[in-house]
Design an enzyme around this catalytic site. Structure first.
Site, PDB file in Angstrom:
ATOM      1  CE  LYS A  17      -9.816  31.831 -42.293  1.00 32.85           C
ATOM      2  NZ  LYS A  17      -8.839  32.559 -41.505  1.00 32.85           N
ATOM      3  CD  GLN A 225      -3.230  30.593 -45.491  1.00 37.06           C
ATOM      4  OE1 GLN A 225      -3.520  30.730 -46.663  1.00 37.06           O
ATOM      5  NE2 GLN A 225      -3.220  29.422 -44.915  1.00 37.06           N
TER       6      GLN A 225
HETATM    7  P1  IMP Z   1       3.350  30.290 -45.258  1.00 38.05           P
HETATM    8  O1  IMP Z   1       1.905  30.437 -45.640  1.00 38.05           O
HETATM    9  O2  IMP Z   1       3.643  28.961 -44.616  1.00 38.05           O
HETATM   10  O3  IMP Z   1       4.279  30.620 -46.377  1.00 38.05           O
HETATM   11  O4  IMP Z   1       3.651  31.371 -44.102  1.00 38.05           O
HETATM   12  C1  IMP Z   1       3.646  32.776 -44.351  1.00 38.05           C
HETATM   13  C2  IMP Z   1       3.059  33.537 -43.164  1.00 38.05           C
HETATM   14  O5  IMP Z   1       1.664  33.245 -43.062  1.00 38.05           O
HETATM   15  C3  IMP Z   1       3.667  33.151 -41.812  1.00 38.05           C
HETATM   16  O6  IMP Z   1       3.691  34.318 -40.980  1.00 38.05           O
HETATM   17  C4  IMP Z   1       2.664  32.163 -41.246  1.00 38.05           C
HETATM   18  O7  IMP Z   1       2.704  32.112 -39.834  1.00 38.05           O
HETATM   19  C5  IMP Z   1       1.370  32.760 -41.760  1.00 38.05           C
HETATM   20  N1  IMP Z   1       0.303  31.777 -41.898  1.00 38.05           N
HETATM   21  C6  IMP Z   1       0.185  30.818 -42.840  1.00 38.05           C
HETATM   22  N2  IMP Z   1      -0.937  30.112 -42.666  1.00 38.05           N
HETATM   23  C7  IMP Z   1      -1.568  30.650 -41.605  1.00 38.05           C
HETATM   24  C8  IMP Z   1      -2.812  30.370 -40.942  1.00 38.05           C
HETATM   25  O8  IMP Z   1      -3.592  29.490 -41.336  1.00 38.05           O
HETATM   26  N3  IMP Z   1      -3.109  31.173 -39.878  1.00 38.05           N
HETATM   27  C9  IMP Z   1      -2.305  32.179 -39.474  1.00 38.05           C
HETATM   28  N4  IMP Z   1      -1.137  32.479 -40.061  1.00 38.05           N
HETATM   29  C10 IMP Z   1      -0.773  31.716 -41.106  1.00 38.05           C
END
Ligand code: IMP
Length: 439
Positions: A17, A225
């Site tokens: 992105k 994300q």
């Molecule tokens: P959190 O957002 O840190 O709570 O993580 C939750 C899930 O989202 C985990 O599997 C992370 O690896 C994934 N995740 C969070 N941010 C990203 C990103 O920017 N890219 C890819 N995966 C993400």
């Protein structure tokens, strides 16, 4: 013509992105992040200079563009200033004149980070594999109506009383799981120092954006994300805690829905995932070497955490689901060149569960872990496509692969990325995305 476009990852994130938003940002007045926090990591390559962004929208590297951190975000002020100072040292202006933080965005505090660690430890084998940045606990506090918004933090009495109240509960959980008790005074003093500096950046961005839209200014909304990590529509519970899809762009900015004029999906020619959770097309066992090759060629290591990303084949079934939820007007297809050396390329066109073909994406993650992908095999092109700028210059099999993916997703492909640099791009000029890039 005035335009408000949302950019959304169609897979599990890291679709590229950063580069696409960077290309588009040149054609927009305002670039907005609407959810998430510094769990995101966007890389932008400008010539031989490389920028890594976590909280700030990719528009920041374009002088003169206004950048907004919307109300749907969770902001760690310490991370914000680390990023702002790093960018300033790279010659980028990060001033209150061009960076606006919503007065309704929530703050991430040190106890959120501690709770993220505790929560993952408690889950053991079933952990989510979060970025440990405190994202989930900050959204829990928001939904639990005890969060601290940026505007609250500017009122010292409110900041202190909320910290004291929230920390009482947080410390109980942290200590019950063997962690160290956090000190309310210490947190208050640190937050007071940081939020004093943050104050200049804080304003009512909802009003600002709606006025800007009504005045005909163009707005680019940058998702972080991706669709399959959405708290509602993703592979729950292995998701992030925010609404990453098109609805989140509305809730997370306060822009009225009729302002949206287009939705761009970012789709990579293969799939990756970081953290735990089901991944039907993952290259495992017999294909582990191939997964490693793609990881190296595609530099598939987290921009935020450095974790190696799990790699897999393109999943057209899941991408169709993303197109359905978000209503993509156009798709940007990234990292075509990473597949250059493959003899054959598999594409998952459907799912089977217990021998039966699925009509829609199963809701239960245990079912998703048992999926048998239905694959169609495409021939590779075995020629370098790095830096190609015209569709007609692509090897015939690469062009066929692009057309096959477009037909599978059911959305036009408006751009194909053939390398990390701005110039390494094919733009389909007669597409919706082509028109956003050209006018
Ligand atoms: P959190 O957002 O840190 O709570 O993580 C939750 C899930 O989202 C985990 O599997 C992370 O690896 C994934 N995740 C969070 N941010 C990203 C990103 O920017 N890219 C890819 N995966 C993400």
């Amino acid at each position: 013509m005035s335009k408000t476009i949302v950019v959304i990852g169609a897979q599990w994130g890291d679709e590229g992105k950063g580069k696409i938003v960077d290309l588009l940002a040149a054609r927009f007045d305002i670039v907005v992040r609407y959810q998430g926090g510094h769990n995101a990591g966007h890389s932008v390559q400008v010539g031989d200079r490389s920028f890594v962004l976590h909280l700030l929208p990719s528009g920041i590297v374009h002088p003169g563009k206004i950048c907004v951190l919307g109300n749907g975000m969770v902001i760690d002020p310490k991370a914000f200033f680390e990023e702002a100072d790093r960018l300033t040292a790279q010659g980028i202006e990060v001033s209150p004149d061009r960076v606006k933080i919503s007065s309704r965005a929530h703050l991430i505090l040190p106890y959120h980070r501690a709770l993220d660690h505790t929560s993952e430890e408690r889950l053991g084998n079933e952990k989510v594999g979060t970025t440990l940045r405190g994202i989930g606990p900050a959204y829990e506090d928001k939904a639990g109506r005890r969060g601290i918004r940026t505007a609250d933090a500017l009122v010292p009495d409110v900041l202190r009383s909320r910290i004291e109240r929230n920390l009482e509960d947080a410390n109980r959980i942290i200590q019950a799981y063997g962690g160290e008790k956090l000190d309310a005074d210490e947190i208050f003093n640190e937050m007071l120092r940081l939020t004093e500096r943050l104050g200049n950046f804080i304003s009512d961005t909802t009003h600002y954006l709606n006025v800007a839209a009504s005045e005909g200014r163009s707005i680019l909304l940058e998702g972080a994300q991706a669709t399959l990590l959405d708290v509602d529509h993703g592979t729950y519970p292995f998701v992030t805690s925010s609404s990453t899809t098109v609805g989140g762009a509305i809730c997370g900015t306060g822009l009225a829905p009729h302002r949206l004029t287009g939705v761009l999906g970012i789709v990579r020619t293969y799939t990756t995932r970081v953290g735990e959770g089901p991944f039907p097309t993952e290259m495992l066992e017999g294909e582990a070497e191939l997964g490693q090759l793609i990881r190296e060629r595609g530099r598939e290591y987290g921009a935020s955490t450095g974790r190696p990303r799990r790699c897999g084949w393109f999943d057209a079934f899941a991408t169709r689901y993303a197109a359905e939820i978000n209503g993509f007007t156009s798709v940007a297809l990234t990292k075509l060149d990473v597949l250059d050396s493959l003899d054959e390329i598999k594409v998952c066109t459907g799912y089977k569960l217990d021998g039966r073909v699925c009509d829609s994406l199963p809701a239960v993650s245990q079912d998703l872990s048992r999926i048998e992908p239905i694959y169609a095999t495409q021939p590779g092109w075995k020629t370098s496509t790095v830096g190609t700028t015209e569709m007609s210059s692509l090897p015939a099999n690469a062009r066929r692969y692009v057309e096959f993916l477009s037909a599978q997703i059911g959305v036009e492909i408006g751009l194909v990325s053939t390398g990390p640099e701005r110039s390494q791009t094919i733009v389909v000029h007669h597409s919706a995305l082509g028109s956003w890039l050209n006018d």
